[in-house]
Design an enzyme around this catalytic site. Sequence first.
Site, PDB file in Angstrom:
ATOM      1  CB  SER A  29      -1.042   0.033   1.227  1.00 39.93           C
ATOM      2  OG  SER A  29      -0.319   0.347   2.326  1.00 39.93           O
ATOM      3  CG  MET A  34       8.214  -7.204   5.681  1.00 40.48           C
ATOM      4  SD  MET A  34       7.787  -5.444   6.682  1.00 40.48           S
ATOM      5  CE  MET A  34       7.049  -5.868   8.083  1.00 40.48           C
ATOM      6  CB  ILE A  73      17.902  -7.136   8.395  1.00 43.30           C
ATOM      7  CG1 ILE A  73      17.289  -6.952   9.732  1.00 43.30           C
ATOM      8  CG2 ILE A  73      19.394  -6.325   8.794  1.00 43.30           C
ATOM      9  CD1 ILE A  73      17.861  -7.646  10.871  1.00 43.30           C
ATOM     10  CG  HIS A 112      10.080   1.547  11.532  1.00 44.66           C
ATOM     11  ND1 HIS A 112      10.387   0.052  11.678  1.00 44.66           N
ATOM     12  CD2 HIS A 112       9.928   1.880  12.914  1.00 44.66           C
ATOM     13  CE1 HIS A 112       9.996  -0.307  12.577  1.00 44.66           C
ATOM     14  NE2 HIS A 112       9.790   0.856  13.613  1.00 44.66           N
ATOM     15  CG  ASP A 149      13.735  -0.202  11.711  1.00 37.16           C
ATOM     16  OD1 ASP A 149      13.782   0.082  10.666  1.00 37.16           O
ATOM     17  OD2 ASP A 149      13.201  -1.078  12.378  1.00 37.16           O
ATOM     18  CD  GLU A 198       3.036   3.092   7.833  1.00 37.65           C
ATOM     19  OE1 GLU A 198       3.802   2.283   6.886  1.00 37.65           O
ATOM     20  OE2 GLU A 198       2.755   2.133   8.474  1.00 37.65           O
TER      21      GLU A 198
HETATM   22  C1  GAR Z   1       3.977  -0.767   6.725  1.00 36.88           C
HETATM   23  O1  GAR Z   1       3.172  -0.254   7.833  1.00 36.88           O
HETATM   24  C2  GAR Z   1       5.244  -0.370   6.794  1.00 36.88           C
HETATM   25  O2  GAR Z   1       5.613   0.693   7.734  1.00 36.88           O
HETATM   26  C3  GAR Z   1       5.787  -1.481   7.582  1.00 36.88           C
HETATM   27  O3  GAR Z   1       5.350  -2.626   7.044  1.00 36.88           O
HETATM   28  C4  GAR Z   1       3.852  -2.189   6.477  1.00 36.88           C
HETATM   29  C5  GAR Z   1       3.852  -2.377   4.930  1.00 36.88           C
HETATM   30  O4  GAR Z   1       2.772  -2.049   4.468  1.00 36.88           O
HETATM   31  N1  GAR Z   1       7.335  -1.839   7.511  1.00 36.88           N
HETATM   32  C6  GAR Z   1       7.944  -2.378   8.370  1.00 36.88           C
HETATM   33  O5  GAR Z   1       7.652  -2.758   9.408  1.00 36.88           O
HETATM   34  C7  GAR Z   1       9.452  -2.281   8.095  1.00 36.88           C
HETATM   35  N2  GAR Z   1      10.251  -2.699   9.424  1.00 36.88           N
HETATM   36  P1  GAR Z   1       2.440  -1.899   2.928  1.00 36.88           P
HETATM   37  O6  GAR Z   1       3.018  -3.295   2.313  1.00 36.88           O
HETATM   38  O7  GAR Z   1       1.025  -2.040   2.700  1.00 36.88           O
HETATM   39  O8  GAR Z   1       3.180  -0.777   2.356  1.00 36.88           O
END
Ligand code: GAR
Length: 203
Positions: free
Chosen positions: A16, A93, A95, A112, A148, A177
């Site tokens: 997203s 997701m 490192i 993040h 992070d 975000e």
């Molecule tokens: C988001 O909330 C992003 O901030 C988080 O994963 C989600 C991905 O959503 N990222 C982390 O936690 C990275 N450590 P999305 O695939 O819908 O953008």
Amino acid sequence: MAGKKRIAVLASGRGSNFQAVLDAMRDGRIPATCVGLYTDNPKAYAADRARAADIPVTTVDYSRFASREEYEKALLRELVSCNPDLLVLAGYMRIVGSEIVKEFTGRMINIHPALLPSFPGLHGQRQALEHGVKVAGCTVHFVDENLDGGPIIVQKCVPVLEGDDEEALAARILEQEHRCLPEAIRLFCEGRLSIVGRRVIIR
Ligand code: GAR
């Protein structure tokens, strides 16, 4: 203005945030073009979003590599070959390995779901709820070798409400975000960011 910047996006799942970036490019809010979506996960919905927007998809399937090092090497090779000005981690997701960090220092950013330096790592929203903070949010930062922990570009906050569960808080943060990431990318593309020590100066 100089030509459009070339942006590559690395995502593992739903995508997203990637979609928010694509929408901002389409509406002219970001002076850039997306040159590729890269994923470690063959089932990532982010890849469907890319295909729908005619953006090339490269899957470097983590499960097909014998070691993390080999995966990182293959991913680095793919990323370098598309020659991006900026690499955006949008829900990646894993490192990021040190070779990739070295190659893209100062031109790789991550979103993040927490107000860093609080709650790095996985499940930032759950960590915030468990800690009992009253304000949560999201951060876009440059990626360095600390998890992070790189210089912060943009943050936005939301209240934590009585009765919030992880899903409700995550949804409230996600809305921010989707504003934060395009804003940080726009600032980068406009050449307005400089890193001084561990601070980002915005001109
Ligand atoms: C988001 O909330 C992003 O901030 C988080 O994963 C989600 C991905 O959503 N990222 C982390 O936690 C990275 N450590 P999305 O695939 O819908 O953008």
